[in-house]
Motif scaffolding. Structure first.
Motif, short mmCIF file in Angstrom:
data_model
loop_
_atom_site.label_atom_id
_atom_site.label_comp_id
_atom_site.label_asym_id
_atom_site.label_seq_id
_atom_site.Cartn_x
_atom_site.Cartn_y
_atom_site.Cartn_z
N UNK A 22 48.06 0.36 23.89
CA UNK A 22 47.06 0.32 24.01
C UNK A 22 46.61 -1.43 24.96
N UNK A 23 45.46 -1.25 25.50
CA UNK A 23 45.50 -2.47 26.44
C UNK A 23 43.99 -2.80 26.65
N UNK A 24 43.76 -4.42 26.09
CA UNK A 24 42.38 -4.86 26.51
C UNK A 24 42.04 -5.96 26.91
N UNK A 25 40.74 -5.94 27.58
CA UNK A 25 40.57 -7.17 27.92
C UNK A 25 40.25 -7.89 27.04
N UNK A 26 40.60 -9.25 26.76
CA UNK A 26 39.54 -10.04 25.60
C UNK A 26 39.25 -11.69 26.05
N UNK A 73 40.05 0.88 16.57
CA UNK A 73 40.86 0.29 15.19
C UNK A 73 40.94 -1.20 15.57
N UNK A 74 41.25 -1.04 16.63
CA UNK A 74 41.85 -3.20 17.19
C UNK A 74 40.77 -3.37 17.66
N UNK A 75 39.44 -2.64 18.35
CA UNK A 75 38.78 -3.05 18.91
C UNK A 75 37.97 -3.71 17.48
N UNK A 76 37.89 -2.54 16.20
CA UNK A 76 36.69 -3.17 14.65
C UNK A 76 37.68 -4.90 14.97
N UNK A 77 38.85 -5.11 14.45
CA UNK A 77 39.84 -6.03 14.06
C UNK A 77 39.35 -7.45 14.92
N UNK A 78 39.28 -6.90 16.77
CA UNK A 78 39.40 -8.61 16.99
C UNK A 78 37.34 -8.75 17.35
N UNK A 79 36.59 -8.15 17.20
CA UNK A 79 35.35 -8.24 17.09
C UNK A 79 35.04 -8.88 15.18
N UNK A 80 35.09 -8.68 14.40
CA UNK A 80 34.91 -8.82 13.11
C UNK A 80 35.40 -10.36 13.71
N UNK A 81 36.47 -10.59 14.17
CA UNK A 81 36.85 -11.88 13.78
C UNK A 81 36.36 -12.44 15.17
N UNK A 82 34.87 -12.56 15.70
CA UNK A 82 34.19 -13.17 16.39
C UNK A 82 34.72 -13.26 17.85
N UNK A 83 35.74 -12.33 18.45
CA UNK A 83 35.79 -12.55 20.42
C UNK A 83 35.38 -11.36 20.67
N UNK A 84 35.39 -11.06 21.77
CA UNK A 84 34.61 -10.30 23.09
C UNK A 84 35.83 -9.56 23.28
N UNK A 85 36.35 -8.08 23.35
CA UNK A 85 37.62 -6.90 23.05
C UNK A 85 36.96 -5.43 24.29
N UNK A 86 37.26 -5.55 25.29
CA UNK A 86 37.13 -4.08 25.53
C UNK A 86 38.31 -3.95 26.14
N UNK A 87 38.28 -2.40 26.32
CA UNK A 87 39.64 -0.82 26.98
C UNK A 87 39.47 -2.44 28.13
N UNK A 88 41.11 -1.96 28.67
CA UNK A 88 41.35 -2.51 29.58
C UNK A 88 41.27 -0.50 31.04
N UNK A 89 40.19 -0.91 31.70
CA UNK A 89 40.78 0.24 31.94
C UNK A 89 41.89 -0.17 33.84
#
Length: 90
Positions: A22-26, A73-89
């Motif tokens: 899984x790859x994400x931009x943060x 699932x991953x986006x929820x974990x990261x967002x809950x800590x106050x960070x921006x995250x989106x799937x890296x296309x």
């Protein structure tokens, strides 16, 4: 190298199971911020390994996971800590 990696021990059953990437931009921009997420990512039973490339302009979070872990699932974990995250296309 400014890529921060955490590889967890693999049990023999995990090695033989299917793994996906899984790859994400943060907006995770520092080692201090990585340390804030580290306990959550390390203790998650479906995450086999992870890294954040602090030198990449997209601050890429790379997750090696069991197939039952979702992007949401991953986006929820990261967002809950106050960070921006989106799937890296691609």
């Amino acid at each position: 190298m400014s890529t921060i990696k955490n590889n967890l021990e693999h049990a023999s059953t995990e090695i033989s199971s299917t793994i996906h990437l899984l790859l994400f931009q943060t907006d995770i921009t520092s080692r201090k911020k990585v340390r804030y997420l580290k306990p959550l990512l390390n203790k998650h039973s479906d995450i086999l390994g992870w890294s954040i490339d602090l030198e990449d302009s997209d601050k890429v979070l790379r997750i090696e996971a069991k197939t039952n872990l979702t992007e949401a699932d991953i986006m929820g974990i990261v967002k809950d800590r106050g960070f921006h995250i989106e799937v890296l296309e691609d």
